[in-house]
Design a protein around this motif. Structure first.
Motif: not given
Length: 357
Positions: A169-177
């Motif tokens: 999920h892009p939202t999760l990946h973006s937040f963690i990055s």
């Protein structure tokens, strides 16, 4: 401790070894993903976890939940006439035919001792199983009990809607990055643990994740995602207060013991080595573990869209699902690493039964 003044929780919480006493339970600290990153990073460092409310779009989580239970519906796990997205267990069925996936513990006597501030541990065991479906849930041939239910639960790990969409999920990946500062080096590991927990079934025992990720540095991050609403007594994860520092101490003691007992480097990295509890657990019972370490278990109501990030040493477990509406708890553990650093490459493959990790 920061949670000591929390008011008592409104419902009793049961774990594998009984009812948690009121003084053994506290509340997880809520955070918003919109707070300043530096504040969130400091909180994660101090607490060992970050409980983010509404990080993911609720509709995306429920879409994945619906797909999961639509896939499992032919097994007969759902109450007749109920929508798959609700995940209502058919209470007329034998719960043992619908085993949840968790770290298994077999015939192991665990002795925990302290000498000063040094943690000592001695374990007598009969076998070294892998993380798998529930203890006692295999037939005479070693195949998981549950037949079609287990087959479909395993299949779900490879479904495109899960592996290629939800887990990425892009939202999760973006937040963690952004949160970690890993940027383009942020890598979500393919192997994940998509766990269901039917009402009244066995819960997850006490553990921390680095035990299973020792072929890499201790820099990974786990995102535990409840795939649907999970009531306070619905079998959600519980986190030991200050458990990330205790986890580091215990891991250090395992390596000290490995050296004293002459284990090879390969044996030491094995989550199921002879100095450890069968299945990689610290304990099967959170209640006794809380008493031994004089720390509370922190719990919460979870909603679809919530995410809990935790460190590789954060000690956690789960409660027994006592949901009065017979809702099946569904959640997944996703691991993230900095791909520029050494990480456990065994986690690049989709989870399969008995994969030894």
């Amino acid at each position: 401790m920061p949670h000591a003044a929390n008011p008592p929780l409104p419902v009793p919480l049961y774990v594998n070894d009984g009812l948690l006493e009121p003084e053994q339970v506290g509340s997880l600290r809520h955070s918003s993903p919109h707070e300043p990153l530096e504040d969130l990073r400091q909180r994660y460092k101090n607490d060992g976890y970050l409980f983010l409310k509404n990080l993911l779009p609720r509709e995306d989580v429920l879409k994945a939940r619906e797909a999961y239970f639509t896939l499992l519906a032919p097994s007969g796990v759902l109450a007749p006439g109920t929508p798959p997205v609700e995940g209502v267990f058919d209470k007329e069925k034998d719960k043992l035919n619908f085993p949840g996936m968790y770290v298994r513990h077999l015939n192991c006597t665990l002795l925990i001792l302290f000498h000063g501030n040094t943690y000592l541990k001695e374990c007598f065991f009969t076998s070294s199983p892998n993380p798998t479906f529930g203890a006692g849930s295999t037939d005479a041939n070693g195949r998981p009990r549950g037949g079609l239910f287990v087959d479909l639960a395993l299949q779900a790990h490879e479904e495109p809607w899960y592996k290629d969409e939800f887990c990425k999920h892009p939202t999760l990946h973006s937040f963690i990055s952004k949160f970690t500062g890993w940027g383009d080096n942020t890598l979500g590991l393919t192997r994940s643990l998509l766990r269901n927990n039917t009402p009244q079934n066995k819960a997850i025992g006490v553990h921390y994740d680095q035990i299973f990720l020792r072929y890499g540095e201790d820099t990974s991050m786990t995102a535990w995602i409840p795939m649907g609403d999970v009531a306070l007594d619905g079998g959600g994860l519980i986190y030991l207060e200050g458990g990330h520092t205790l986890g580091q101490d215990i891991e250090a003691s395992f390596y000290d013991l490995a050296e004293k007992t002459g284990l090879s480097e390969e044996e030491t990295r094995n989550a199921f080595n002879k100095n450890m509890m069968s299945g990689g657990l610290l304990a099967d019972g959170p209640k006794e573990f809380s008493e031994a370490h004089r720390r509370k278990w922190l719990a919460a109501n979870y909603e679809a869209g919530d995410v809990v990030l935790h460190t590789p040493y954060t000690i956690h477990a789960s409660t027994i699902n006592k949901d009065p509406k017979n809702i099946i708890r569904l959640g997944t553990d996703l691991r993230f690493v900095d791909s520029s650093r050494p990480y456990d490459k065994r986690w690049l493959n989709v989870y399969t039964f008995g994969d030894g990790v």
